[in-house]
Write an enzyme that holds these catalytic residues in place. Sequence first.
Site, PDB file in Angstrom:
ATOM      1  N   TYR A 116      -2.089  -5.908   1.346  1.00 35.91           N
ATOM      2  CA  TYR A 116      -2.253  -4.473   1.107  1.00 35.91           C
ATOM      3  C   TYR A 116      -2.612  -4.194  -0.364  1.00 35.91           C
ATOM      4  O   TYR A 116      -3.576  -3.488  -0.657  1.00 35.91           O
ATOM      5  CB  TYR A 116      -0.983  -3.698   1.500  1.00 35.91           C
ATOM      6  CG  TYR A 116      -1.047  -2.296   0.958  1.00 35.91           C
ATOM      7  CD1 TYR A 116      -1.841  -1.352   1.580  1.00 35.91           C
ATOM      8  CD2 TYR A 116      -0.399  -1.950  -0.227  1.00 35.91           C
ATOM      9  CE1 TYR A 116      -1.984  -0.077   1.054  1.00 35.91           C
ATOM     10  CE2 TYR A 116      -0.533  -0.686  -0.763  1.00 35.91           C
ATOM     11  CZ  TYR A 116      -1.321   0.249  -0.113  1.00 35.91           C
ATOM     12  OH  TYR A 116      -1.478   1.492  -0.647  1.00 35.91           O
ATOM     13  N   LEU A 151      15.006   1.634  -8.850  1.00 34.12           N
ATOM     14  CA  LEU A 151      13.839   1.677  -7.955  1.00 34.12           C
ATOM     15  C   LEU A 151      14.037   0.776  -6.732  1.00 34.12           C
ATOM     16  O   LEU A 151      13.297   0.885  -5.762  1.00 34.12           O
ATOM     17  CB  LEU A 151      12.562   1.254  -8.696  1.00 34.12           C
ATOM     18  CG  LEU A 151      12.010   2.263  -9.709  1.00 34.12           C
ATOM     19  CD1 LEU A 151      10.874   1.660 -10.520  1.00 34.12           C
ATOM     20  CD2 LEU A 151      11.520   3.521  -8.999  1.00 34.12           C
ATOM     21  N   GLU A 167       0.802   0.675  -7.319  1.00 34.53           N
ATOM     22  CA  GLU A 167       0.927   0.212  -5.940  1.00 34.53           C
ATOM     23  C   GLU A 167       2.199  -0.620  -5.755  1.00 34.53           C
ATOM     24  O   GLU A 167       2.870  -0.521  -4.734  1.00 34.53           O
ATOM     25  CB  GLU A 167      -0.306  -0.593  -5.508  1.00 34.53           C
ATOM     26  CG  GLU A 167      -1.555   0.255  -5.307  1.00 34.53           C
ATOM     27  CD  GLU A 167      -1.420   1.277  -4.173  1.00 34.53           C
ATOM     28  OE1 GLU A 167      -0.486   1.187  -3.372  1.00 34.53           O
ATOM     29  OE2 GLU A 167      -2.259   2.199  -4.114  1.00 34.53           O
ATOM     30  N   ASP A 199      -1.653   1.575   4.337  1.00 32.28           N
ATOM     31  CA  ASP A 199      -0.240   1.851   4.069  1.00 32.28           C
ATOM     32  C   ASP A 199       0.316   2.716   5.213  1.00 32.28           C
ATOM     33  O   ASP A 199      -0.377   2.958   6.219  1.00 32.28           O
ATOM     34  CB  ASP A 199      -0.064   2.537   2.699  1.00 32.28           C
ATOM     35  CG  ASP A 199      -0.642   3.952   2.680  1.00 32.28           C
ATOM     36  OD1 ASP A 199      -1.248   4.391   3.688  1.00 32.28           O
ATOM     37  OD2 ASP A 199      -0.473   4.637   1.650  1.00 32.28           O
ATOM     38  N   TYR A 224      14.603  -2.941  -4.461  1.00 36.22           N
ATOM     39  CA  TYR A 224      13.706  -4.063  -4.113  1.00 36.22           C
ATOM     40  C   TYR A 224      13.286  -4.805  -5.386  1.00 36.22           C
ATOM     41  O   TYR A 224      12.123  -4.836  -5.764  1.00 36.22           O
ATOM     42  CB  TYR A 224      12.478  -3.561  -3.340  1.00 36.22           C
ATOM     43  CG  TYR A 224      12.856  -2.848  -2.075  1.00 36.22           C
ATOM     44  CD1 TYR A 224      13.065  -3.558  -0.879  1.00 36.22           C
ATOM     45  CD2 TYR A 224      13.024  -1.471  -2.060  1.00 36.22           C
ATOM     46  CE1 TYR A 224      13.430  -2.906   0.276  1.00 36.22           C
ATOM     47  CE2 TYR A 224      13.400  -0.807  -0.901  1.00 36.22           C
ATOM     48  CZ  TYR A 224      13.594  -1.532   0.256  1.00 36.22           C
ATOM     49  OH  TYR A 224      13.953  -0.881   1.406  1.00 36.22           O
ATOM     50  N   ARG A 275      -3.922   8.075 -11.020  1.00 42.94           N
ATOM     51  CA  ARG A 275      -5.213   8.333 -10.386  1.00 42.94           C
ATOM     52  C   ARG A 275      -6.318   8.569 -11.404  1.00 42.94           C
ATOM     53  O   ARG A 275      -6.110   9.263 -12.404  1.00 42.94           O
ATOM     54  CB  ARG A 275      -5.120   9.611  -9.551  1.00 42.94           C
ATOM     55  CG  ARG A 275      -4.457   9.475  -8.208  1.00 42.94           C
ATOM     56  CD  ARG A 275      -5.495   9.161  -7.159  1.00 42.94           C
ATOM     57  NE  ARG A 275      -4.887   8.863  -5.865  1.00 42.94           N
ATOM     58  CZ  ARG A 275      -4.632   9.783  -4.948  1.00 42.94           C
ATOM     59  NH1 ARG A 275      -4.893  11.047  -5.183  1.00 42.94           N
ATOM     60  NH2 ARG A 275      -4.131   9.417  -3.799  1.00 42.94           N
TER      61      ARG A 275
END
Length: 366
Positions: A135, A95, A52, A153, A97, A36
């Site tokens: 997204y 993690l 993301e 999201d 995927y 951030r």
Amino acid sequence: MQDVHMQNTGPSSGIATIAPKLLAWYRREARALPWRAPPGKLQDPYKVWLSEVMLQQTTVKTVAPRFIDFLRRWPNVHALARAELGEVLAAWAGLGYYARARNLHACARAVSESHGGRFPDTEEALRELPGIGAYTASAIAAIAFGRRAWPVDGNIERVVARLFAIETRLPAAKPQIKSLAEKLTPATHAGDYAQGMMDLGATVCTSRRPACGLCPVRLDCLGFAKGIAEQLPYKAAKATRPTRRGAAFVAIRKDGAVLLRERPPKGLLGGMLETPSTPWLEEPQSEAAETYAPVKGSWKKLSEIVTHTFTHFHLELAVYRAEVQPRAALRSVAEPARCRWVAQQDLRNAALPTVIRKVLGSALNC
Ligand code: SF4
């Protein structure tokens, strides 16, 4: 727009007041996250994109230390583009995927080679890049480039469904939620607004027991006014996951090295390493599991069954273990071209998915 305002019959003055309240709350309450920028500042698109992609299907708590490691190792898109795919897959291990890691690497190469290392600044151009869907493109456009974009999201979906008391079930309600999310998005500070909505969903408007008493937009919330907020959004019944079964073979050489095989580049766990195994099938295997043993040896079936749940199925793996001769020839069923021996001390940094780590844990600790 007018209809939306009229539908929101909560006790407040309407939709236009929501964004300013949310932005003021975000300036006070923004979560400090490693990817951030402080409220009011745009963030480096590389960090927004990386975070993301990592956060898709993975929690903030899990992602935070992994994001810091990734950034330390590959501080910019050129550095990531220069990495070997195998290194990126190994860094991604655990993690899940794994298509995300392959796309991450392909995207880094595309940005580095075709865009001079600069991410495009529009949603349309971002969506041309590997692995960047609607997204992620809107999140990058809003948070890194200050564009008026409205990423939706799971957190934002829940907040919007509650604010407007949307009783249509998901996923049918998605287009309506997306359209309302657009109407809520302010003309400026869209990135802070989106991150504020994400934070509100994560910390106040939680799926269970939302803390409505702390909510900056409580007076605008129709779900709260109707007393149905906690049940929203309604979801369609989940399809039950089938169970697939198979057998995994852990061949251990006298020097301790373990036989691993690289999975095909596309598909489930593509490009990751695995222990050779039978196919994973819902129906009973037509041949005895031992037919798939990668090398001749005295194979012993362990009593423990390794289980793992993927998005679309549960997996149960019987584990076979054998200590084999140093020069044992690999059988063709093992697809020797994709196999290699890996020293046990190198397993920690190998591109091994969680399910295969469970298999190895079972076979090497027995
Ligand atoms: Fe969510 Fe409650 Fe705020 Fe409505 S009032 S947005 S349900 S936290």
